[in-house]
Design an enzyme around this catalytic site. Sequence first.
Site, PDB file in Angstrom:
ATOM      1  N   ASP A 104      -3.571   3.358  14.291  1.00  0.00           N
ATOM      2  CA  ASP A 104      -2.875   3.602  13.772  1.00  0.00           C
ATOM      3  C   ASP A 104      -3.724   5.096  12.943  1.00  0.00           C
ATOM      4  OD1 ASP A 104      -4.785   2.736  12.145  1.00  0.00           O
ATOM      5  OD2 ASP A 104      -4.447   1.466  10.233  1.00  0.00           O
ATOM      6  N   ARG A 144       0.545  -1.253   0.083  1.00  0.00           N
ATOM      7  CA  ARG A 144       0.195  -0.310  -0.141  1.00  0.00           C
ATOM      8  C   ARG A 144       0.934   1.173   0.456  1.00  0.00           C
ATOM      9  NH1 ARG A 144      -4.587   1.414   3.829  1.00  0.00           N
ATOM     10  NH2 ARG A 144      -3.145   1.091   6.199  1.00  0.00           N
TER      11      ARG A 144
END
Length: 525
Positions: A447, A170
């Site tokens: 996160d 990603r």
Amino acid sequence: MSDVLDLPATQRRIIAEPSSVNGADEVLTEAALDFLAELHERFDRRRLDLLDSREERQDRFDSGELPDFPAETREIREAEWTVGSIPPDLFDRRVEITGPTNAKMVINALNSGAQAFMADFEDATSPTWDELVQGQVNLRDYWSDRLDYTDPDSGKRYEVGGDPAVLMVRPRGLHLPEDHVTVNGEGAAGALFDFAIYLWNNARPALTKGSGPYFYLPKLESRHEAELWNDVFAYAENKLRLERGTIKATVLIETLPAAFEMDEILYALRENIVGLNCGRWDYIFSTIKRCGRSADRLTPDRAQMTMDKAFLAAYSLRLVATCHRRGAFAMGGMSAFIPVKGDEAANEKAFAEVGADKLREVTNGHDGTWVAHPALVPVAAEVFASIAPNQLSKMPGHIPGRNEMLKLHEGARTEAGARANIRVGVQYLAAWLGGKGAVPLYNLMEDAATAEICRTQLWQWLKFEAPFDDGRTFTLDLFEQWFGEEVGLLAEVPNIAEAARLMHNMIVADDLIEFLTLPAYELLD
């Protein structure tokens, strides 16, 4: 900005700052950087224009407009078509594990028993220059059969086993810059840097080993942004002399506007796309950011916004229906629970929560799911074992419409919820400033996406002096009291003063800042 496209290599100036990482010269080669420069010259102005379009759309939302399915693309939604072919090693994606790109994490994830591992340069990585370069070196070493790691404290050696997960990558979102690289004097895009360096170095080795260059695309907000990535892929495949459609991507549907253009995103990327994913945490953040700037769209405590209710439940079902109609995978999202060491009761509860979350995804029709920790792979695998290898033929009995997609969660706003947002948001940002992008806090893996929920909820509640369950309203005085008390308990945490100052300023700002990582990035080395 420059309008120049395709400058001759002799006129092109690309400068990458030196890195102390061992092996940096193997990934930041002249050829790889020149490829990045070509992508920058051809696509960066368009990227910046698309970011401007986000701001223009936000102005309409601020004026009371709510997302809807675009009338001008009705023909795409109503026509019968499917996406391109799916490679054999992506046909079973029942359990995917995600995490940062440090060597120990990469090895443990590849060995976890999951079908796929998404190496994350985005929400799970703090984009310090050396961290990014080290991540690229680690992925290059994996495809070169030389990735290993020895823990300096324990002396334990880690190496990749014989049946590793399929590697996916990603890159960062379109909004993040990469200030350590300039092209003709202009800063590069983080997304193009991550994509270009990985693809240039690893596409051929991956294909040689029976896999391929596989990506996850984050934070898209429209079909136009998908079209940009489609053109980047086509150009890159031509440049590397790869067959059209060799690059394969899964798009995270983690913004509210994108959820109303899922057919269009699949169509724009139909030669390269293999699926969509429910990026639930960023989706909550986006819902608050895009359509939560009014007093009638207040959200409850984060813990009240679960995937079985309101807009989250609706978007999961609609994603499954959209993907399966088009022959694409419908991936479930991340449960934030992680194993709890030293507390068996809490650990059992966490595992039960994960199992229930994955059962809901299987029932909805998802083809696979995400976990954040290797110990949770067997939990998810047990639930998804019943659908081997996928359930592409399954359609939900009900496909939610616009009103369901916009229905807010009900629930209380509490002092405990506000204080938790403060603690988690500030501690995560402190860790991010210290170079860590995925942080275990209070038995959850946090996160950048979950930190954004904390920040935007506090901003929203403060902006509209939201009523709490105890009869109080969330005033500036109350916020300042709770913020000071919570931060005071974190005095020993590294970087806490800087993180607290930045988080505080974003919460009390008149306007909601697009991403906390943008001002925070300016403080990184």
